[in-house]
Design an enzyme around this catalytic site. Structure first.
Site, PDB file in Angstrom:
ATOM      1  N   ASP A 196     -11.031   2.655   4.015  1.00  0.00           N
ATOM      2  CA  ASP A 196     -11.397   1.255   3.786  1.00  0.00           C
ATOM      3  C   ASP A 196     -12.911   1.079   3.616  1.00  0.00           C
ATOM      4  OD1 ASP A 196      -9.620  -0.737   3.384  1.00  0.00           O
ATOM      5  OD2 ASP A 196      -9.315  -1.236   5.506  1.00  0.00           O
ATOM      6  N   GLN A 227      -4.941  -1.708   9.664  1.00  0.00           N
ATOM      7  CA  GLN A 227      -4.683  -2.983   8.991  1.00  0.00           C
ATOM      8  C   GLN A 227      -5.202  -4.133   9.852  1.00  0.00           C
ATOM      9  OE1 GLN A 227      -3.269  -3.343   5.852  1.00  0.00           O
ATOM     10  NE2 GLN A 227      -3.749  -5.501   6.060  1.00  0.00           N
ATOM     11  N   LYS A 252       0.849  -1.203   0.000  1.00  0.00           N
ATOM     12  CA  LYS A 252       0.000   0.000   0.000  1.00  0.00           C
ATOM     13  C   LYS A 252       0.877   1.243   0.000  1.00  0.00           C
ATOM     14  CE  LYS A 252      -3.774  -2.439   2.217  1.00  0.00           C
ATOM     15  NZ  LYS A 252      -4.452  -2.839   3.459  1.00  0.00           N
TER      16      LYS A 252
END
Ligand code: NDP
Length: 291
Positions: free
Chosen positions: A124, A101, A57
């Site tokens: 997200d 995460q 990422k």
């Protein structure tokens, strides 16, 4: 006799094209904003798979011109310490996207941490407000993996309208939001899961079959309608008899590619699109602040 082989849906190549578009978009907005977009990826503990995802990422961010403000925290970090970090990032003017995460160490509750993220910085798309917007078909930040699947279908002009779509898996991360997005695109959607009876009978009905389970080779050729579109969301690490490890999906690729019309590879399919959608979400949040 020649066997027909499915066309690959190349997520990696599409992700690269999206990076090019994002880079241009950022350059245009930055002239006015005076700063690049910023994404903060928070990782807790030392799960090697998570560390690899975070590196990917951050590398993708660097490629398009998004500043990374990520941090690694030791496993023993407490929920209140992380909440404070998230609150600071919510206030930080340089940060447009925040992501925690997953998975987190067992003493931390992912849901309560996700609730702390400013919904407008929810890169997200997992905050309940953004999931609610999806349920209501309102614009908002969308979960990256399902959004990546929809973008891939769109790119290859695979029309889902009126088609039978079967999603195997019902997680809040993938299966449920994916089913809602397909429904929004006018597919007739069935969701199957671990308690579904006679999975092959359900999947054989699918014009578009989407597997988000986490079981290597669960979907075999006999479970696929000839000419179907097969989207493999699964990412599973398997080790062969010689001790070599590699990534495979939930679909038995070698047999299914002989039956399907389109298929996503693993890696290079949905995984690549997930990262592209994360960056797209970050740039979308950034653009909303400078309209
Ligand atoms: P979860 O474990 O949260 O959910 C798995 C789902 O599969 C559950 O709904 C479960 O049913 C269902 N399931 C389990 N076994 C079976 C079975 N034998 N038959 C039918 N359904 C079954 O996983 P995630 O949704 O988080 O992830 C799914 C996969 O996608 C994983 O391999 C993950 O690594 C991958 N992934 C890939 C991403 C990408 O970028 N490509 C991003 C995120 C995930 P039940 O609800 O009944 O338990």
């Amino acid at each position: 006799m020649d066997e027909s082989i499915a066309q690959l849906l190349d997520g990696k190549a599409l992700a690269e094209r999206i990076y090019g578009q994002l880079q241009e978009q950022i350059q245009q907005i930055q002239a006015n904003a005076g700063r690049p977009p910023g994404l903060a990826v928070l990782m807790v503990g030392d799960n090697p798979a998570s560390a690899a995802y975070v590196r990917n990422k951050e590398r993708a961010c660097a490629k398009v011109g998004i500043a990374s403000y990520g941090s690694h925290f030791p496993t023993e970090t407490t929920a209140s310490e992380l909440e404070q970090v998230i609150q600071n990032l919510n206030q930080d003017e340089r940060v447009d996207g925040i992501l925690v995460q997953l998975p987190l160490p067992s003493h931390l509750d992912a849901v309560s941490l996700l609730h702390q993220i400013d919904p407008d910085k929810d890169a997200d798309g997992l905050h309940p407000l953004n999931l609610g917007r999806l349920v209501r078909s309102e614009a908002g930040l969308r979960s990256c993996t399902p959004a990546g699947v929809m973008r891939l279908l769109q790119e290859y002009q695979i029309d889902v309208k009126g088609k039978q779509a079967v999603v195997v898996g019902r997680s809040i991360l993938v299966g449920k939001p994916l089913a809602l997005m397909l429904l929004d695109a006018d597919a007739t959607v069935t969701i199957a899961h671990s308690r579904s009876h006679d999975l092959p009978a359900i999947t054989r009905n699918a014009d578009i079959l989407l597997a988000a389970v986490g079981r290597p080779a669960l979907i075999t050729a006999e479970m696929v309608k000839p000419g179907a579109v097969v989207i493999d969301v699964g990412i599973n690490r398997v080790t062969d008899d010689a001790g070599n490890s590699r990534l495979v999906g939930d679909v038995h690729f070698d047999s299914v590619e002989k039956v399907a019309k389109f298929i996503t590879p693993v890696p290079g399919g949905v995984g690549a699109m997930t990262v592209a959608m994360l960056l797209q979400n970050t740039v979308w949040s950034y653009s909303q602040r400078y309209l």
